[in-house]
Enzyme design. Sequence first.
Site, PDB file in Angstrom:
ATOM      1  CG  ASN A  32      30.968  88.607 -51.064  1.00 51.22           C
ATOM      2  OD1 ASN A  32      31.566  89.536 -50.483  1.00 51.22           O
ATOM      3  ND2 ASN A  32      31.461  88.454 -52.386  1.00 51.22           N
ATOM      4  CG  HIS A  37      32.731  84.452 -44.403  1.00 55.48           C
ATOM      5  ND1 HIS A  37      32.585  85.395 -45.218  1.00 55.48           N
ATOM      6  CD2 HIS A  37      31.555  84.660 -43.626  1.00 55.48           C
ATOM      7  CE1 HIS A  37      31.782  86.321 -45.039  1.00 55.48           C
ATOM      8  NE2 HIS A  37      30.864  85.762 -44.038  1.00 55.48           N
ATOM      9  CG  ASP A 152      28.735  90.844 -37.784  1.00 55.22           C
ATOM     10  OD1 ASP A 152      28.419  91.993 -38.015  1.00 55.22           O
ATOM     11  OD2 ASP A 152      28.930  89.959 -38.438  1.00 55.22           O
ATOM     12  NE  ARG A 189      25.911  95.366 -45.449  1.00 57.32           N
ATOM     13  CZ  ARG A 189      25.424  94.565 -44.568  1.00 57.32           C
ATOM     14  NH1 ARG A 189      25.767  94.231 -43.636  1.00 57.32           N
ATOM     15  NH2 ARG A 189      23.986  94.123 -44.776  1.00 57.32           N
TER      16      ARG A 189
END
Length: 281
Positions: A32, A37, A152, A189
């Site tokens: 996704n 990314h 993250d 998300r």
Amino acid sequence: MQTVQDAVALRAMVRGWRQAGQTIGFVPTLGNLHAGHHSLLKLARARTDRVVASIFVNPTQFAPGEDFERYPRTMAQDQAGLAELDIDLLFAPEVSTIYPFGPENSVSIHVPGVSETLEGAHRPGHFDGVATVVNKLFSLVQPDIAMFGQKDFQQLKVIERMVRDLALPVKVMAGPTLRDADGLALSSRNQYLTPAERTRAPQLAAALKQMKALFGQGHARLAIEQAAAARLQRAGFVPDYIVIRREEDLAEPADDERTGLVALAAARLGATRLIDNLSFD
Ligand code: PAF
């Protein structure tokens, strides 16, 4: 761009590149793919001769009741984006390739300390799943460098520590967090948010920014953390944590520590759990 699912085909390609003296960059993902990314892939593209992306929704990093089943799987769209970025290879393994004895019977890697606090405390086993799958992917892809997002932050620290402790021959590099214009950090998300929640979601990044400003003005750490949690609650979030920690090991800083710090937060907005962080340096 080629997509391979099995380890034998992946190894053959990697071996060919290595024999030709080429360097390999790697961006592991859950799929996704979004602009965050893509920015990591571009960083890898600029640094190595070949770039491999992986898409694998890793079951061992989702606890029971988390969003493993509904995690967005958008393979065709992801492949199109990777081809546009001139990525050499997509590795999209089956669960049985990564976990030949099944996810429950896998060797598991636990990174002590840094994986046990914050996300680790709220999502027990999560970082064991992340460290295990990243280790397996490194051993399959054998990259020279691997890129991870700073969004993250704790995951990055866990992987850096694993690589150092296990002396893995890969250089871990971090790419900056990408944000929407209103400050919300990009995340797969985010699409779970209702329109009303999406309007409130940037409050998380705003709270972190305010923490940094208050810290710069000399306010005490605990008072800043309490004010930030209260602010999130007023905005309709249920915070798991919103704290200031040492960047290096995510330990609680001493009262007189003023450098090398980061604010990290995780909070639920309706059914969606958002995380974000902001370095104070
Ligand atoms: O950050 C992610 O997308 C995942 O945790 C990772 C590093 C690909 C491991 O599954």
